[in-house]
Design an enzyme around this catalytic site. Structure first.
Site, short mmCIF file in Angstrom:
data_model
loop_
_atom_site.label_atom_id
_atom_site.label_comp_id
_atom_site.label_asym_id
_atom_site.label_seq_id
_atom_site.Cartn_x
_atom_site.Cartn_y
_atom_site.Cartn_z
N GLU A 199 0.89 -1.27 -0.10
CA GLU A 199 -0.09 -0.03 0.12
C GLU A 199 0.89 1.24 0.15
O GLU A 199 0.33 2.38 0.13
CB GLU A 199 -0.85 0.08 1.24
CG GLU A 199 -2.30 -0.81 0.92
CD GLU A 199 -2.05 -2.00 0.60
OE1 GLU A 199 -1.33 -2.98 1.23
OE2 GLU A 199 -2.62 -2.56 -0.48
N ASN A 281 -1.11 -6.85 -4.41
CA ASN A 281 -1.40 -5.74 -5.53
C ASN A 281 -0.41 -5.26 -6.11
O ASN A 281 0.58 -4.85 -5.51
CB ASN A 281 -2.42 -4.87 -4.88
CG ASN A 281 -1.74 -3.94 -3.73
OD1 ASN A 281 -1.60 -4.51 -2.90
ND2 ASN A 281 -1.46 -2.79 -4.25
N ASP A 323 -7.48 -4.60 -5.30
CA ASP A 323 -6.53 -4.93 -4.28
C ASP A 323 -6.95 -6.43 -3.89
O ASP A 323 -6.94 -6.94 -2.93
CB ASP A 323 -6.97 -3.92 -2.71
CG ASP A 323 -5.80 -4.51 -1.76
OD1 ASP A 323 -4.44 -4.65 -2.13
OD2 ASP A 323 -6.09 -4.41 -0.61
N ASN A 419 -8.70 -13.81 3.23
CA ASN A 419 -7.41 -13.40 3.44
C ASN A 419 -6.57 -14.13 3.88
O ASN A 419 -6.24 -15.15 3.43
CB ASN A 419 -7.84 -11.97 4.37
CG ASN A 419 -6.86 -10.96 4.10
OD1 ASN A 419 -5.69 -10.85 4.58
ND2 ASN A 419 -7.38 -9.76 3.65
N TRP A 495 -11.29 -14.86 10.64
CA TRP A 495 -10.05 -13.99 10.46
C TRP A 495 -8.94 -15.01 10.95
O TRP A 495 -7.88 -14.43 11.27
CB TRP A 495 -9.73 -12.67 11.06
CG TRP A 495 -8.98 -11.63 10.20
CD1 TRP A 495 -7.68 -11.28 10.57
CD2 TRP A 495 -8.94 -11.20 8.91
NE1 TRP A 495 -7.06 -10.57 9.84
CE2 TRP A 495 -7.79 -10.29 8.75
CE3 TRP A 495 -10.19 -11.13 7.94
CZ2 TRP A 495 -7.96 -9.39 7.38
CZ3 TRP A 495 -10.17 -10.34 6.99
CH2 TRP A 495 -8.84 -9.71 6.51
#
Ligand code: CA
Ligand code: CA
Length: 590
Positions: A199, A281, A323, A419, A495
């Site tokens: 990022e 990404n 992303d 994720n 998660w």
């Protein structure tokens, strides 16, 4: 003479036996220990319970019949004022647990009592730039060293007995946005790490260091155009440009700040002698600024562990505009097709598709959606390349007023169909157990330019749930057919990682705080216990003195509360924490 000879032989044998026993008690972790980790049930010395990352254990004392009696034997607090997300997988060796906590801390704990043996607390500078919480995902063990990486992008080796620093290396510049959160991977004496920072317009890379000395051995950038290096007798030597040359799949100079962060670390398959690392990404998020495939972003890479050369790559989202980091773990498994053994590997991507690849050469075998809805692609072509829905790509600001492109609703959201939280592949059922989430996002593009150490997105977003009753879905998926065998719906987004065992069980924690165990065949919930804060770590199991133990880290946090938009509001009542719990059956049941 004969008697004396016999006596001497006996004495020597006894001495050898005594030495080997003493040696065992103090034995460091060897390459063989790591390679055999899955089947040696008295320790856990690799991330993923074996370098292939299957997260499957042959232990079965805790099984579908006995698991109802599982109970905690101790809980250890990470303490301090520093809590936040706890995403670590503990390791266990010779009666000691090594576990990391938020803010780059490491603890050694006596597994019999839960007593602390030592703590190492990295002194982090104020300027660290973790994108997605101050987490750490665990250590690697090698010889008598405990290896881990920090939020200021250093690799550190600690003495396993004392917690004292043996060596420390800077992997990358935290002031440029680099950090490290993944557990390192040890393969044949080399400690291998990736980097976070996609990022911030960093350049992703994978690097190998001598595990005992910290000497760098090779460095492989994961963006096309950057030079790789290998160190021969301590000298840095050029080792080929990644992708051959710059500018083939990137416009202009964008490859110089191209992202493709290797932030989740990797797996290793000794059958084919390859490292598998995923890449994040391409930077920035606004895909209209970089027409082309943008190699090797949003890809899986197979890397030669001896030289750092990229042997093959498979790109899940070319010219990614959502992303959809391609970092998720590639897990080796074999299956029979017409009497022939296929050396496959499976991975559940952020973009919502599950891919089965030939792990020898990266060829696409099959792919299928593992979430209920995908908006950005109609499907995959015969090579596994997505068939885009052009209208569902966030628009180009240059087409409108130059400030904000056409917003779209994208499914899955950038937090992904799955994720970072690792899947488990059960050798017993042949199923993948995938911790997934059903969510969407509003996403739009904005103009952006690169500035060192600043966010480099060129996009805005709001994440939203798709259903009122649940976001998380644990799925049992047959990789040979793409069929979902069962699902468990969870109110909060999942998660944490998954563990399967030969006790026909699947273990997983949820943000509501429960460690849960499911019947691996039917999905029936067989056990749950609330650990007091949300679970976003990965459970392990091992045996000691003939009893099977389960451990899991508890402590709510990670990317969801920070970036989850409407979803974050739904889970804001969940409390932070920081502890590791250990469970077993009462003695009479074992
Ligand atoms: Ca083991
Ligand atoms: Ca990313």
């Amino acid at each position: 003479m004969i008697q004396r000879g016999r006596g001497k032989a006996f004495a020597v044998t006894t001495l050898v036996a005594a030495l080997s026993m003493a040696g065992m008690a103090n034995a460091g972790v060897t390459d063989q220990d790591i390679l055999n980790d899955q089947m040696t049930t008295d320790d856990v010395v690799s991330n993923g319970l074996g370098p292939k990352g299957q997260r499957f254990s042959p232990l079965k004392a805790v099984n579908t019949d006995t698991v109802k009696d599982l109970r905690p034997v101790w809980s250890f607090s990470f303490g301090g004022e520093k809590q936040r997300g706890q995403e670590s997988q503990p390791m266990v060796k010779d009666g000691v647990m090594y576990v990391t906590a938020s803010y780059s801390r490491v603890f050694a704990i006596d597994v019999k009592t839960g007593d602390e043996l030592w703590e190492y607390n990295a002194r982090l500078p104020d300027g660290i730039m973790p994108c997605c919480d101050v987490i750490n995902r665990g250590v690697a063990l090698y010889d008598d060293l405990v290896l881990f990486a920090t939020l200021d992008a250093k690799l550190i080796a600690l003495d396993s007995k004392t917690g004292k620093v043996v060596w420390k290396k800077k992997v990358a510049d935290y002031k440029a946005g680099y950090s490290i959160t993944a557990a390192p991977l040890v393969v044949n004496g080399k400690v291998i790490t990736g980097v976070s920072g996609g990022e911030f317009g960093i350049v992703g890379k994978v690097e190998a260091y001598d595990a005992k000395t910290g000497q760098i051995l090779w460095s492989r950038p994961t963006v096309e155009g950057h030079m790789g290096y290998i160190w021969k007798e301590g000298k840095k030597v050029e080792n080929g440009i990644s992708g051959g040359k710059p500018g083939q799949t990137w416009p202009g100079d964008l490859w110089k700040t191209g992202g493709a962060a290797t932030w989740l670390g990797g797996t290793y398959d000794p059958d084919v002698n390859l490292l598998f690392f995923g890449t994040g990404n391409p930077a920035p998020w606004n895909s209209h600024l970089r027409p082309g495939d943008n190699l090797f972003s949003s890809s899986r890479l197979a890397i030669d562990p001896d030289t750092g050369k990229i042997v093959w790559h498979f790109q899940t989202t070319p010219n990614d505009g959502w992303d959809f980091d391609g970092v998720n773990e590639l897990v080796s498994f074999d299956y029979k097709d017409g009497g022939k053994t296929i050396k496959a590997a499976g991975t559940a991507d952020r973009n919502g598709f599950f891919y089965v690849l030939n792990r020898e050469n990266g060829e696409f075998i099959r792919g299928f959606p593992f979430v209920d809805e995908i908006s950005w692609a109609k499907g995959l072509d015969k090579n596994g390349r997505p068939i885009y829905v052009d209208d569902n790509r966030p628009g180009n600001p240059a087409d409108v007023d130059g400030n904000k492109g056409k917003p779209v609703v994208a499914i899955p959201s950038f937090l992904g169909g799955k994720n970072w939280m690792p899947v488990s592949y059960s050798k017993q059922t042949g199923l993948f157990y995938v911790p997934s989430n059903e969510w969407a996002m509003d996403i739009w593009n904005e103009p952006v330019s690169y500035k060192k150490g600043a966010a480099y997105l060129g996009a805005g977003f709001t994440i939203k749930p798709l259903n009122d009753e649940y976001i998380g879905v644990l799925r049992a998926i047959d990789p040979k057919t793409g069929k979902e065998k069962w699902r468990y719906k969870n109110y909060a987004p999942l998660w944490g990682g998954v563990l399967s065992t030969a006790g026909k069980l699947v273990f997983m924690g949820n943000p509501e705080g429960y460690l849960m165990a499911f019947d691996a065949e039917t999905g029936e919930l067989k056990y749950k216990f609330n650990t007091g804060s949300g679970i976003v770590g990965s459970p392990i199991t091992w045996e000691m003195d003939g009893e099977q133990y389960i451990s899991v880290v508890s402590g709510w946090g990670g990317a969801v509360p920070l970036w989850g938009g409407e979803v974050a509001k739904r889970v804001k009542h969940l409390n932070q924490g920081g502890s590791v719990w250990t469970f077993k059956l009462p003695k009479e049941d074992a």
